[in-house]
Structure formats: C-alpha cells, structure tokens
Design a protein around this motif. Structure first.
Motif, PDB file in Angstrom:
ATOM      1  N   LYS A   1      -5.997  -2.848  -3.882  1.00 35.87           N
ATOM      2  CA  LYS A   1      -5.219  -1.680  -3.460  1.00 35.87           C
ATOM      3  C   LYS A   1      -5.698  -1.173  -2.098  1.00 35.87           C
ATOM      4  CE  LYS A   1      -4.201   0.003  -8.122  1.00 35.87           C
ATOM      5  NZ  LYS A   1      -4.346   1.147  -9.064  1.00 35.87           N
ATOM      6  N   ALA A   2      -7.012  -1.178  -1.902  1.00 35.55           N
ATOM      7  CA  ALA A   2      -7.564  -0.697  -0.640  1.00 35.55           C
ATOM      8  C   ALA A   2      -7.139  -1.582   0.519  1.00 35.55           C
ATOM      9  CB  ALA A   2      -9.088  -0.636  -0.732  1.00 35.55           C
ATOM     10  N   VAL A   3      -7.007  -2.879   0.277  1.00 38.64           N
ATOM     11  CA  VAL A   3      -6.583  -3.801   1.342  1.00 38.64           C
ATOM     12  C   VAL A   3      -5.137  -3.516   1.740  1.00 38.64           C
ATOM     13  CG1 VAL A   3      -6.354  -6.215   2.006  1.00 38.64           C
ATOM     14  CG2 VAL A   3      -8.172  -5.530   0.459  1.00 38.64           C
ATOM     15  N   GLY A   4      -4.270  -3.327   0.750  1.00 38.50           N
ATOM     16  CA  GLY A   4      -2.881  -3.008   1.055  1.00 38.50           C
ATOM     17  C   GLY A   4      -2.749  -1.706   1.813  1.00 38.50           C
ATOM     18  N   CYS A   5      -3.533  -0.704   1.439  1.00 37.47           N
ATOM     19  CA  CYS A   5      -3.506   0.578   2.155  1.00 37.47           C
ATOM     20  C   CYS A   5      -4.020   0.417   3.578  1.00 37.47           C
ATOM     21  CB  CYS A   5      -4.340   1.609   1.404  1.00 37.47           C
ATOM     22  SG  CYS A   5      -3.683   2.109  -0.194  1.00 37.47           S
ATOM     23  N   TYR A   6      -5.061  -0.385   3.755  1.00 35.58           N
ATOM     24  CA  TYR A   6      -5.670  -0.569   5.075  1.00 35.58           C
ATOM     25  C   TYR A   6      -4.671  -1.134   6.069  1.00 35.58           C
ATOM     26  CZ  TYR A   6      -8.932  -2.294   8.629  1.00 35.58           C
ATOM     27  OH  TYR A   6      -9.575  -2.559   9.814  1.00 35.58           O
TER      28      TYR A   6
ATOM     29  N   VAL B   1       1.670  -0.390   1.725  1.00 34.62           N
ATOM     30  CA  VAL B   1       1.984   0.323   0.488  1.00 34.62           C
ATOM     31  C   VAL B   1       2.971   1.437   0.805  1.00 34.62           C
ATOM     32  CG1 VAL B   1      -0.231  -0.209  -0.554  1.00 34.62           C
ATOM     33  CG2 VAL B   1       0.006   1.867   0.791  1.00 34.62           C
ATOM     34  N   PRO B   2       3.806   1.845  -0.154  1.00 37.07           N
ATOM     35  CA  PRO B   2       4.815   2.875   0.130  1.00 37.07           C
ATOM     36  C   PRO B   2       4.205   4.269   0.237  1.00 37.07           C
ATOM     37  CG  PRO B   2       4.924   2.209  -2.164  1.00 37.07           C
ATOM     38  CD  PRO B   2       3.942   1.285  -1.509  1.00 37.07           C
TER      39      PRO B   2
ATOM     40  N   TYR C   1       1.621  -9.115  -1.037  1.00 41.54           N
ATOM     41  CA  TYR C   1       1.020 -10.094  -1.952  1.00 41.54           C
ATOM     42  C   TYR C   1       0.112 -11.060  -1.191  1.00 41.54           C
ATOM     43  CZ  TYR C   1       0.991 -14.474  -4.635  1.00 41.54           C
ATOM     44  OH  TYR C   1       0.619 -15.635  -5.252  1.00 41.54           O
ATOM     45  N   LEU C   2       0.566 -11.565  -0.030  1.00 40.16           N
ATOM     46  CA  LEU C   2      -0.245 -12.498   0.749  1.00 40.16           C
ATOM     47  C   LEU C   2      -1.520 -11.830   1.265  1.00 40.16           C
ATOM     48  CD1 LEU C   2       2.281 -14.603   2.881  1.00 40.16           C
ATOM     49  CD2 LEU C   2       0.917 -15.323   0.925  1.00 40.16           C
ATOM     50  N   VAL C   3      -1.423 -10.577   1.664  1.00 39.93           N
ATOM     51  CA  VAL C   3      -2.617  -9.863   2.137  1.00 39.93           C
ATOM     52  C   VAL C   3      -3.662  -9.793   1.034  1.00 39.93           C
ATOM     53  CG1 VAL C   3      -3.443  -7.566   2.755  1.00 39.93           C
ATOM     54  CG2 VAL C   3      -1.512  -8.543   3.979  1.00 39.93           C
TER      55      VAL C   3
END
Length: 354
Positions: free
Chosen positions: A241-246, A250-251, A316-318
């Motif tokens: 989750k932290a990677v997507g936020c970084y 993320v919405p 997803y890839l990230v």
C-alpha cells in the motif's frame, strides 16, 4: 540536545533552536550556508536539524549531516501546521519545524545517496528533453497539415532521409518556411537524448535490480531503471500500500461516517515513473497472460473501463516490482499471480512473485 528548525530559501535561511524543555533559545536569519554552519557549530551542545524538502534538499542534507546528530527532511505536503497557519512567515515556519522535531511529529522523507540522486536527475532530464522534442515534432506535423502536405511513410519522417526530405520541401508561404526551422531544434535535441541514454545504459548495466525488473514482459530498460532508482531501498516501505501511495497510483479518498468517496488517483510522487509504468502496463497486458488476466478482470468487458483497468494494472505492476526487489526474485508467469493481488487499484496486499 538542541532541536533546530530551518526555513531555507535562496537568499536567506531562518533558524530557530529549542532546548531540551522546548523553549526557544536562539533565533537568527543568515544569508549563506557558511553562516548557517557557524551558527550550528557555535551551539553549546549537540543538535538535530529539521527542514522542508525542496529543490536541492539532498545537497543540504549532505552538508548538515556531519554537523548534527540527526538531519530530518520534512515532507512539505504533510506539514498542515505550517501551510494552514494564519500567520505564515519564515520566522514562524522555522519555529514550527523545530517544535515538530522536538515532539517527534515531523513527517520525514527518504533522502537517497548522492549516486541515486544523480541517477534520478538523469532520468528526469531525459524525460524533459524528450518532452521538448515531442512538442517540436508535433509543431512540424501541424505545419505539414496546414500546408496540405502528406509526409511519406517510407522513409520515416524523423529518420535522416526523412529530415532531408523536410529540408528540401517547398512550402507555399514564407511564414511556413520559417516555422520549418524547428527542424534545427529537433536535431539539436536528438543528440542530448542519446548522450543521456548512454549514461543511463551504463548505470543500468551496473545495477542488478534493473535486470531483475526487465524479466517482466513489457517492462523495458527505461521503466526498470526508473523504478529501481525511485524505490531505492525496498525495505523502507512497510507494505505494498505504501508503494502505491508513494507513486500516486491510489485514489483520493474522502470518507466521513457511512459515506466513502473515491476520486482520481492522487498523482503524488515522480510523474516520470507513472508515465513509464503506464506504458509498460499497456505492453505487459499484451505480452503476459498473467497481466492480461488482471487487466481483463478489472475492465469487466466494459470498453468504458479501459483507462481504469490500465491505471489499476500500472498499480499492480508497481507492487509486483517492489515485491521482486524486496525478495530478490524474478518474474514468473502463473494464474496465482493475478488472483492473489486483488482487482482494484486501491491498496491490495503485495502480489506473490516467487
């Protein structure tokens, strides 16, 4: 122990120091970094320093690190105490940073090494030069349309023969002939891109993380190096989750009571990474059955959800690439990969990649 807050600007630096009881014991404003060093070395006890992240934050971090027991670079987007203040000035900003440091509430950002910062600068430089070249090419194409000229398909318009054809092309008006001078700008931008890419290729050849990420179908060297450079240390992220936020994939969320509104992605982090990962996601869903299964499940056979599915696949890839770097594994095709990661772009568990 002194807790020092700095509000750094180009022409001056505001300084505020608190003692162990949180009381202000020093205020000043200096003009140069050398004056700042003299102030910090003149304090009667050890100190820790906090300042906001801005352009050149890594340079200041390297200068201040030998002088302080800890140097904390604060995330400017999370400093609501400063940005929502009704009395915002350099003096107050430095004091608030010092208080946040004293309370242990300053939101810190990761400061990569000088080598990684240089690597990131090259990646951003290439993106900026290519954007300039693309604008120039689009201007030339618009010029040809306005003149009613259809460029030949063979040779390519931007090949050596194609550029030679453009130079010899007879245009009806003098203004169109002057606008054709953009060819010089295009040719001038091709050489810098090649030099930057040569340097990036050398760096990528020395980094094992780039080769590991390139094992994903559709992920090229430019995407792999951008992910490796901006993730830097995969252990610094607690979960996927932290990677997507970084990376801002993320919405946006506005939740209150039983109402939960999700909007567009936050677009935080490096734009160059989002652009490259989106392009890689489009290629990966064509070349990888695993990624294509994920893409199609999010799309739900609805053409209107193609963009949503593309962003979700990029997210997803990230997460997959972060998991590969953290675990030291390469990409492996398998139906379990697509089902283990979830079908939304809103922060699912890390997908299995080993």
């Amino acid at each position: 122990m002194f807790h020092v807050g700095l509000d750094i600007h180009t022409k001056h630096i505001a300084i505020c120091a608190l003692d162990e009881k949180g009381q202000v014991v020093h205020r000043s404003q200096v003009r140069t970094i050398q004056d700042l060093v003299r102030v910090l070395t003149g304090l009667p006890d050890r100190c820790e320093v906090c300042y906001e992240a801005s352009c050149g934050y890594g340079h200041f971090h390297d200068l201040l690190r030998p002088l302080a027991t800890r140097v904390l670079v604060a995330h400017p987007g999370q400093l609501r105490l400063i940005f929502r203040s009704k009395h915002k000035n350099d003096r107050n900003d430095a004091e608030r940073l010092a208080k946040l440091l004293y309370l242990g509430e300053a939101p810190a950002v990761h400061v990569p090494s000088l080598e990684v910062r240089t690597w990131r600068e090259l990646i951003n430089c290439r993106s900026q030069v290519i954007a300039k070249r693309t604008r120039a090419k689009n201007t030339v194409r618009a010029l040809l349309r306005s003149a009613g000229v259809t460029p030949p398909k063979n040779p390519g318009l931007w090949s050596k023969k194609g550029l030679a054809w453009l130079r010899q092309l007879e245009l009806p008006t003098a203004s169109q002939q002057l606008r054709r001078d953009l060819l010089e700008e295009i040719e001038g931008l091709i050489r810098p891109v090649r030099r930057v890419e040569q340097q990036l290729n050398r760096q990528a050849g020395q980094t094992g993380a780039v080769a590991r990420l390139r094992s994903i179908p559709g992920v090229g060297i430019r995407t792999a190096e951008a992910m490796a450079a901006f993730i830097d240390d995969p252990q610094r992220f607690g979960d996927a989750k932290a990677v997507g936020c970084y990376f801002g994939l993320v919405p946006c969320q506005d939740q209150s009571g039983d109402k939960n509104r999700l909007g567009h992605i936050t677009r935080e982090g490096a734009p160059v990474v989002r652009q490259l990962v989106a392009e890689a996601a489009w290629q990966a869903q064509r070349r990888s059955p695993t990624v294509r299964a994920y893409f199609e499940r999010v799309q739900r056979d609805d053409p209107q959800r193609k963009k949503i599915a593309l962003v979700a696949t990029a997210h997803y890839l990230v997460r997959v690439m972060w998991a590969m770097l953290k675990r030291g594994t390469d990409w492996q095709e398998g139906p379990a990969l697509a089902t283990a990661s979830g079908a939304a772009a809103g922060g699912d568990p890390a997908p299995e990649v080993d």
